[in-house]
Design a protein around this motif. Sequence first.
Motif, short mmCIF file in Angstrom:
data_model
loop_
_atom_site.label_atom_id
_atom_site.label_comp_id
_atom_site.label_asym_id
_atom_site.label_seq_id
_atom_site.Cartn_x
_atom_site.Cartn_y
_atom_site.Cartn_z
N ALA A 54 -3.90 11.31 0.07
CA ALA A 54 -4.29 11.67 -1.30
C ALA A 54 -4.96 10.33 -1.77
O ALA A 54 -5.12 9.23 -1.23
CB ALA A 54 -2.75 11.17 -1.99
N LYS A 55 -5.68 10.58 -2.95
CA LYS A 55 -6.67 9.53 -3.42
C LYS A 55 -6.12 9.10 -4.72
O LYS A 55 -5.48 9.63 -5.53
CB LYS A 55 -8.13 10.32 -4.02
CG LYS A 55 -8.73 10.91 -2.68
CD LYS A 55 -9.88 11.63 -3.21
CE LYS A 55 -10.84 12.57 -2.21
NZ LYS A 55 -11.76 13.35 -2.60
N ILE A 56 -5.79 7.66 -4.61
CA ILE A 56 -4.84 7.04 -5.77
C ILE A 56 -5.85 6.15 -6.64
O ILE A 56 -6.76 5.73 -6.28
CB ILE A 56 -3.85 6.09 -5.28
CG1 ILE A 56 -3.29 7.03 -3.93
CG2 ILE A 56 -3.00 5.57 -5.91
CD1 ILE A 56 -2.24 7.85 -4.55
N ASN A 57 -5.39 6.39 -7.94
CA ASN A 57 -6.26 5.38 -8.87
C ASN A 57 -5.44 4.13 -8.99
O ASN A 57 -4.27 4.18 -9.72
CB ASN A 57 -6.23 6.27 -10.41
CG ASN A 57 -7.18 5.48 -11.19
OD1 ASN A 57 -7.01 4.18 -11.16
ND2 ASN A 57 -7.55 6.03 -12.33
N ALA A 108 -6.48 -5.68 -3.71
CA ALA A 108 -6.28 -5.28 -4.69
C ALA A 108 -5.20 -5.99 -4.96
O ALA A 108 -3.95 -5.96 -4.55
CB ALA A 108 -5.98 -3.82 -4.48
N VAL A 109 -5.03 -6.42 -6.30
CA VAL A 109 -3.90 -7.19 -7.08
C VAL A 109 -3.63 -6.70 -8.50
O VAL A 109 -4.38 -6.19 -9.12
CB VAL A 109 -4.04 -8.76 -6.81
CG1 VAL A 109 -4.17 -9.12 -5.32
CG2 VAL A 109 -5.32 -9.11 -7.28
N ARG A 110 -2.19 -7.23 -8.60
CA ARG A 110 -1.78 -6.86 -10.04
C ARG A 110 -2.27 -7.93 -10.94
O ARG A 110 -2.46 -7.73 -12.21
CB ARG A 110 -0.30 -6.88 -9.92
CG ARG A 110 0.21 -5.64 -10.56
CD ARG A 110 2.01 -5.89 -10.57
NE ARG A 110 2.42 -6.94 -9.79
CZ ARG A 110 3.51 -7.66 -9.90
NH1 ARG A 110 4.20 -7.54 -11.18
NH2 ARG A 110 3.76 -8.60 -8.95
N VAL B 138 -8.76 -3.08 9.23
CA VAL B 138 -7.67 -2.50 8.08
C VAL B 138 -8.49 -1.57 7.21
O VAL B 138 -9.53 -2.10 6.98
CB VAL B 138 -7.01 -3.60 7.02
CG1 VAL B 138 -6.22 -2.99 6.24
CG2 VAL B 138 -6.24 -4.51 8.00
N ASP B 139 -8.00 -0.38 6.92
CA ASP B 139 -8.57 0.41 6.03
C ASP B 139 -7.69 1.26 5.50
O ASP B 139 -7.50 2.42 5.84
CB ASP B 139 -9.90 1.17 6.80
CG ASP B 139 -10.80 1.65 5.65
OD1 ASP B 139 -10.79 1.47 4.40
OD2 ASP B 139 -11.77 2.54 6.18
N ARG B 140 -7.15 0.70 4.35
CA ARG B 140 -6.00 1.60 3.39
C ARG B 140 -6.98 1.84 2.13
O ARG B 140 -7.95 1.42 1.82
CB ARG B 140 -5.05 0.64 3.33
CG ARG B 140 -4.16 0.28 4.25
CD ARG B 140 -3.07 -0.39 3.83
NE ARG B 140 -2.98 -1.61 3.63
CZ ARG B 140 -2.67 -2.69 4.40
NH1 ARG B 140 -2.34 -2.24 5.74
NH2 ARG B 140 -2.92 -3.94 4.08
N LYS B 141 -6.25 2.58 1.47
CA LYS B 141 -6.74 2.72 0.04
C LYS B 141 -5.91 2.21 -1.02
O LYS B 141 -5.97 1.94 -2.29
CB LYS B 141 -6.92 4.33 -0.51
CG LYS B 141 -7.59 5.08 0.56
CD LYS B 141 -8.40 6.27 0.03
CE LYS B 141 -8.71 7.11 1.01
NZ LYS B 141 -7.56 8.09 1.59
#
Lengths: 151, 151
Positions: A54-57, A108-110, B138-141
Amino acid sequence: MEIDRTSWKLLKALEENARLTYAELGKLVHLSAPAVAERVRKLEESGVITGYGAKINLEKVGIPITALVECQVYRTKEREFKALVLSLDEVVSCHNVTGPYAFILKVAVRSMSLLDELLERLIDLSDTNTMMILSTPVDRKMPLGIDQVTE
Amino acid sequence: MEIDRTSWKLLKALEENARLTYAELGKLVHLSAPAVAERVRKLEESGVITGYGAKINLEKVGIPITALVECQVYRTKEREFKALVLSLDEVVSCHNVTGPYAFILKVAVRSMSLLDELLERLIDLSDTNTMMILSTPVDRKMPLGIDQVTE
DNA sequence: ATTGAAATTACCGTTGA
DNA sequence: TCAACGGTAATTTCAAT
């Protein structure tokens, strides 16, 4: 594995939308559904297609901040650095590259304060250079060119 | 949209494997299949899930070379640069970032000579720094942390 | 083409605001 | 009381062969 124009079209279509039915894919490449199913099965078995995701936003789930972090790892800390990177939830990708910055992370962080915490942990093991991602005009997984086909 | 622990689990599971059935997802989160389907539908409608895609092994399709290219675009060429990047099939991703290197590209090519051609086109509009990708540990989304949930 | 499985729909019950 | 959420069952659609 041998990729002809038809399989290439299937790959591009499935990369963009993995929910296409075999019948729909068949219309794209002028093949019957079972014929398409057989091709896709072979692509999966041979490891060309490694899975479906799944592609997540991320913005929509409260993670609005992404950054690239170049890490020049201290010579004696390589092993430790790798272990740290693998353990960090915030690390989305990690590329080992040529050049002085051996590792390029995408994180990626909050919040900025969480980014700060993260960077402090990395700084113990490397010199870092952080670039905030402002926008992402292109984000595919595959080059588009049909000319790249081996045939 | 409101993401609780259950929806977070669903997102992580679907990101890893979009072919899980609603019944299988239901076992993961202790919900019935239709309940899961309803949650997933809402995640799709609200734009949290933007689609589903096949994961492709580029090496297996004859594209063994990937590189990161940092581009310091000449002030007067920004528009031209953006147009070029969007037109290039080999560009897999393009991030606009803070710092002197305004754009970071990931490119995927069949051969070094094609990479050379590509870089020559970019060099007309920017100063570039190219880093060959040796490996991708590492390669996540998505970041993994369940603690990132907003609740 | 046929079978089996999964998605979808409809309908009902529970809970909490 | 009603809105949101989950369960069950029946129907339809798709994939596997």
